[in-house]
Design a protein around this motif. Structure first.
Motif, mmCIF file in Angstrom:
data_model
loop_
_atom_site.group_PDB
_atom_site.id
_atom_site.type_symbol
_atom_site.label_atom_id
_atom_site.label_comp_id
_atom_site.label_asym_id
_atom_site.label_seq_id
_atom_site.Cartn_x
_atom_site.Cartn_y
_atom_site.Cartn_z
ATOM 1 N N TYR A 11 34.705 -8.457 -5.229
ATOM 2 C CA TYR A 11 35.759 -9.444 -4.956
ATOM 3 C C TYR A 11 35.996 -9.577 -3.452
ATOM 4 O O TYR A 11 36.937 -10.198 -3.024
ATOM 5 C CB TYR A 11 37.061 -9.025 -5.641
ATOM 6 C CG TYR A 11 37.041 -9.174 -7.146
ATOM 7 C CD1 TYR A 11 37.197 -10.425 -7.733
ATOM 8 C CD2 TYR A 11 36.873 -8.064 -7.975
ATOM 9 C CE1 TYR A 11 37.185 -10.564 -9.112
ATOM 10 C CE2 TYR A 11 36.865 -8.203 -9.348
ATOM 11 C CZ TYR A 11 37.023 -9.447 -9.920
ATOM 12 O OH TYR A 11 37.010 -9.595 -11.278
ATOM 13 N N LEU A 16 32.066 -4.003 -6.431
ATOM 14 C CA LEU A 16 32.743 -3.321 -7.535
ATOM 15 C C LEU A 16 31.685 -2.856 -8.551
ATOM 16 O O LEU A 16 31.769 -1.765 -9.109
ATOM 17 C CB LEU A 16 33.726 -4.296 -8.201
ATOM 18 C CG LEU A 16 34.366 -3.867 -9.508
ATOM 19 C CD1 LEU A 16 35.304 -2.696 -9.279
ATOM 20 C CD2 LEU A 16 35.132 -5.041 -10.121
ATOM 21 N N PRO A 35 36.441 3.609 -17.322
ATOM 22 C CA PRO A 35 37.826 3.810 -16.911
ATOM 23 C C PRO A 35 38.520 2.499 -16.552
ATOM 24 O O PRO A 35 37.857 1.517 -16.206
ATOM 25 C CB PRO A 35 37.706 4.701 -15.667
ATOM 26 C CG PRO A 35 36.329 5.230 -15.668
ATOM 27 C CD PRO A 35 35.485 4.292 -16.443
ATOM 28 N N SER A 36 39.833 2.519 -16.606
ATOM 29 C CA SER A 36 40.624 1.365 -16.193
ATOM 30 C C SER A 36 40.285 1.017 -14.746
ATOM 31 O O SER A 36 40.202 1.901 -13.894
ATOM 32 C CB SER A 36 42.102 1.730 -16.332
ATOM 33 O OG SER A 36 42.880 0.637 -15.973
ATOM 34 N N GLY A 37 40.043 -0.246 -14.500
ATOM 35 C CA GLY A 37 39.733 -0.683 -13.136
ATOM 36 C C GLY A 37 38.263 -0.538 -12.759
ATOM 37 O O GLY A 37 37.875 -0.832 -11.642
ATOM 38 N N SER A 38 37.427 -0.086 -13.704
ATOM 39 C CA SER A 38 36.014 0.132 -13.368
ATOM 40 C C SER A 38 35.226 -1.175 -13.326
ATOM 41 O O SER A 38 34.122 -1.209 -12.787
ATOM 42 C CB SER A 38 35.372 1.100 -14.371
ATOM 43 O OG SER A 38 35.484 0.600 -15.686
ATOM 44 N N GLY A 39 35.794 -2.233 -13.917
ATOM 45 C CA GLY A 39 35.111 -3.525 -13.830
ATOM 46 C C GLY A 39 34.666 -4.107 -15.166
ATOM 47 O O GLY A 39 33.804 -4.989 -15.190
ATOM 48 N N LYS A 40 35.278 -3.661 -16.254
ATOM 49 C CA LYS A 40 34.868 -4.174 -17.574
ATOM 50 C C LYS A 40 35.146 -5.680 -17.695
ATOM 51 O O LYS A 40 34.266 -6.448 -18.084
ATOM 52 C CB LYS A 40 35.598 -3.412 -18.697
ATOM 53 C CG LYS A 40 35.263 -1.929 -18.738
ATOM 54 C CD LYS A 40 35.930 -1.222 -19.893
ATOM 55 C CE LYS A 40 37.432 -1.162 -19.781
ATOM 56 N NZ LYS A 40 37.950 -0.454 -18.581
ATOM 57 N N THR A 41 36.377 -6.061 -17.348
ATOM 58 C CA THR A 41 36.718 -7.486 -17.450
ATOM 59 C C THR A 41 35.828 -8.298 -16.513
ATOM 60 O O THR A 41 35.343 -9.378 -16.876
ATOM 61 C CB THR A 41 38.211 -7.703 -17.111
ATOM 62 O OG1 THR A 41 38.987 -6.968 -18.060
ATOM 63 C CG2 THR A 41 38.595 -9.166 -17.159
ATOM 64 N N THR A 42 35.582 -7.766 -15.338
ATOM 65 C CA THR A 42 34.726 -8.451 -14.361
ATOM 66 C C THR A 42 33.325 -8.654 -14.933
ATOM 67 O O THR A 42 32.751 -9.746 -14.841
ATOM 68 C CB THR A 42 34.660 -7.607 -13.067
ATOM 69 O OG1 THR A 42 35.989 -7.396 -12.601
ATOM 70 C CG2 THR A 42 33.821 -8.258 -12.003
ATOM 71 N N GLN A 85 41.823 -10.733 -22.862
ATOM 72 C CA GLN A 85 42.693 -9.560 -22.950
ATOM 73 C C GLN A 85 44.149 -9.973 -23.236
ATOM 74 O O GLN A 85 44.825 -9.352 -24.037
ATOM 75 C CB GLN A 85 42.625 -8.813 -21.609
ATOM 76 C CG GLN A 85 43.032 -7.379 -21.693
ATOM 77 C CD GLN A 85 42.567 -6.599 -20.454
ATOM 78 O OE1 GLN A 85 42.247 -7.186 -19.422
ATOM 79 N NE2 GLN A 85 42.552 -5.299 -20.562
ATOM 80 N N GLU A 160 39.088 -5.911 -24.841
ATOM 81 C CA GLU A 160 40.154 -5.018 -25.313
ATOM 82 C C GLU A 160 41.026 -5.665 -26.382
ATOM 83 O O GLU A 160 42.265 -5.648 -26.271
ATOM 84 C CB GLU A 160 41.068 -4.608 -24.148
ATOM 85 C CG GLU A 160 40.370 -3.838 -23.064
ATOM 86 C CD GLU A 160 40.505 -2.333 -23.213
ATOM 87 O OE1 GLU A 160 41.114 -1.877 -24.209
ATOM 88 O OE2 GLU A 160 39.983 -1.626 -22.351
ATOM 89 N N HIS A 192 38.690 0.964 -24.757
ATOM 90 C CA HIS A 192 38.857 2.333 -24.285
ATOM 91 C C HIS A 192 38.740 3.309 -25.447
ATOM 92 O O HIS A 192 38.743 4.516 -25.233
ATOM 93 C CB HIS A 192 40.295 2.530 -23.766
ATOM 94 C CG HIS A 192 40.531 1.979 -22.414
ATOM 95 N ND1 HIS A 192 41.328 0.887 -22.196
ATOM 96 C CD2 HIS A 192 40.090 2.380 -21.206
ATOM 97 C CE1 HIS A 192 41.366 0.644 -20.905
ATOM 98 N NE2 HIS A 192 40.622 1.526 -20.280
HETATM 99 N N1 ATP Z 1 40.585 -11.682 -8.904
HETATM 100 C C1 ATP Z 1 40.521 -10.478 -8.342
HETATM 101 N N2 ATP Z 1 40.579 -10.322 -7.008
HETATM 102 C C2 ATP Z 1 40.473 -9.110 -6.417
HETATM 103 N N3 ATP Z 1 40.316 -7.961 -7.094
HETATM 104 C C3 ATP Z 1 40.256 -8.048 -8.436
HETATM 105 C C4 ATP Z 1 40.340 -9.294 -9.130
HETATM 106 N N4 ATP Z 1 40.232 -9.062 -10.462
HETATM 107 C C5 ATP Z 1 40.088 -7.732 -10.588
HETATM 108 N N5 ATP Z 1 40.102 -7.125 -9.385
HETATM 109 C C6 ATP Z 1 39.946 -5.676 -9.147
HETATM 110 O O1 ATP Z 1 38.683 -5.271 -9.601
HETATM 111 C C7 ATP Z 1 38.768 -3.995 -10.234
HETATM 112 C C8 ATP Z 1 38.211 -4.068 -11.640
HETATM 113 O O2 ATP Z 1 39.039 -4.903 -12.428
HETATM 114 P P1 ATP Z 1 38.674 -5.205 -13.950
HETATM 115 O O3 ATP Z 1 39.825 -5.989 -14.512
HETATM 116 O O4 ATP Z 1 37.330 -5.809 -14.037
HETATM 117 O O5 ATP Z 1 38.634 -3.724 -14.551
HETATM 118 P P2 ATP Z 1 38.713 -3.212 -16.056
HETATM 119 O O6 ATP Z 1 37.709 -2.128 -16.193
HETATM 120 O O7 ATP Z 1 38.611 -4.371 -16.990
HETATM 121 O O8 ATP Z 1 40.180 -2.604 -16.106
HETATM 122 P P3 ATP Z 1 41.180 -2.374 -17.355
HETATM 123 O O9 ATP Z 1 40.509 -1.413 -18.281
HETATM 124 O O10 ATP Z 1 42.390 -1.775 -16.688
HETATM 125 O O11 ATP Z 1 41.449 -3.733 -17.950
HETATM 126 C C9 ATP Z 1 40.227 -3.584 -10.166
HETATM 127 O O12 ATP Z 1 40.395 -2.715 -9.063
HETATM 128 C C10 ATP Z 1 40.943 -4.887 -9.947
HETATM 129 O O13 ATP Z 1 42.143 -4.682 -9.229
#
Ligand code: ATP
Length: 223
Positions: A11, A16, A35-42, A85, A160, A192
């Motif tokens: 980002y 990431l 883990p939370s924040g690891s980038g799954k949604t991304t 989500q 999720e 998770h």
């Molecule tokens: N639009 C964005 N701009 C900047 N950073 C972002 C953006 N979207 C997500 N992030 C960051 O990228 C990282 C991964 O986010 P992501 O939502 O992909 O993780 P996740 O594994 O799905 O988390 P969770 O399990 O908590 O949903 C996080 O640190 C988040 O803050």
């Protein structure tokens, strides 16, 4: 049908995700964990071309995501159903109207019987005329799943969907996704919940992908 070749995503401020190599085959059932924040949604957002890779190559349905025409993107959106989500709805429309929205937006006719059959499949026949704020968390997730499949997509991506529901409801949602997979749909499900993965493994051949240290890895068989 979804092919990552040395894909990275960031980002801004570094990657990431990096070095992603993955081929999602038609008809497969994959879990995505990490883990939370690891980038799954991304990662999921790249799979339905909401985000384009920062580096590497990503083909969806044999087309380079960077070179898709507007029609190609529209086609992709029809072929991939997404359960987000936060599963948002239009609160002034009924549950049935919300579920039918992808058809309405595409200018396609809504067959009332098909719609009621779909609502019955997700166990929401009685809530067809309710408004979204009247639904429980599990009901919202099932409505979101019905909306994701109303266009008969080939791929279902769910972020999720069991995050905020109890164990019984998680299993019920899983059963619906397993049924879709048995009908030949490709399923990619972020969770998770290791117990859910264990239960799923008894029902269907699944693969588990884990994001760890910015990389996507195929997890071992014995979770
Ligand atoms: N639009 C964005 N701009 C900047 N950073 C972002 C953006 N979207 C997500 N992030 C960051 O990228 C990282 C991964 O986010 P992501 O939502 O992909 O993780 P996740 O594994 O799905 O988390 P969770 O399990 O908590 O949903 C996080 O640190 C988040 O803050």
């Amino acid at each position: 049908m979804i092919e990552f070749k040395n894909v990275a995503y960031g980002y801004g401020g570094g990657d990431l995700l990096t070095g992603i190599d993955l081929s999602l085959q038609a008809g497969s059932f994959h879990f995505l964990t990490g883990p939370s924040g690891s980038g799954k949604t991304t990662f999921l957002k790249m799979c339905y071309r909401e985000l384009l890779p920062s580096a590497g190559r990503l083909d969806i349905f044999d087309q380079d995501v960077r070179e898709m025409s507007r029609d190609g993107v529209a086609d992709l959106r029809r072929r991939i159903g997404v359960v987000h989500q936060d599963c948002q709805f239009l609160d002034h429309l009924s549950v049935a109207e919300n579920v039918a929205l992808p058809l309405t937006v595409a200018g396609r006719a809504v067959d009332g019987e098909d719609l009621m059959a779909l609502l019955g499949w997700v166990g929401l026949s009685k809530q067809a005329d309710a408004l979204p704020p009247e639904l429980s968390g599990g009901e919202r997730q099932r409505a979101a799943l019905a909306r994701a499949v109303i266009m008969s997509p080939e791929v279902i991506i769910a972020d999720e969907p069991t995050g905020n529901v109890d164990w019984d409801m998680s299993q019920r949602l899983l059963t619906l996704l397993v049924e879709l997979n048995r009908m030949g749909k490709t399923v990619l499900l972020a969770t998770h919940d290791m117990n859910l993965i264990r239960v799923a493994k008894q029902q269907v051949a699944t693969r588990v992908l884990r994001i760890s240290n910015r990389r996507l890895q195929a997890a071992g068989a014995d979770l």
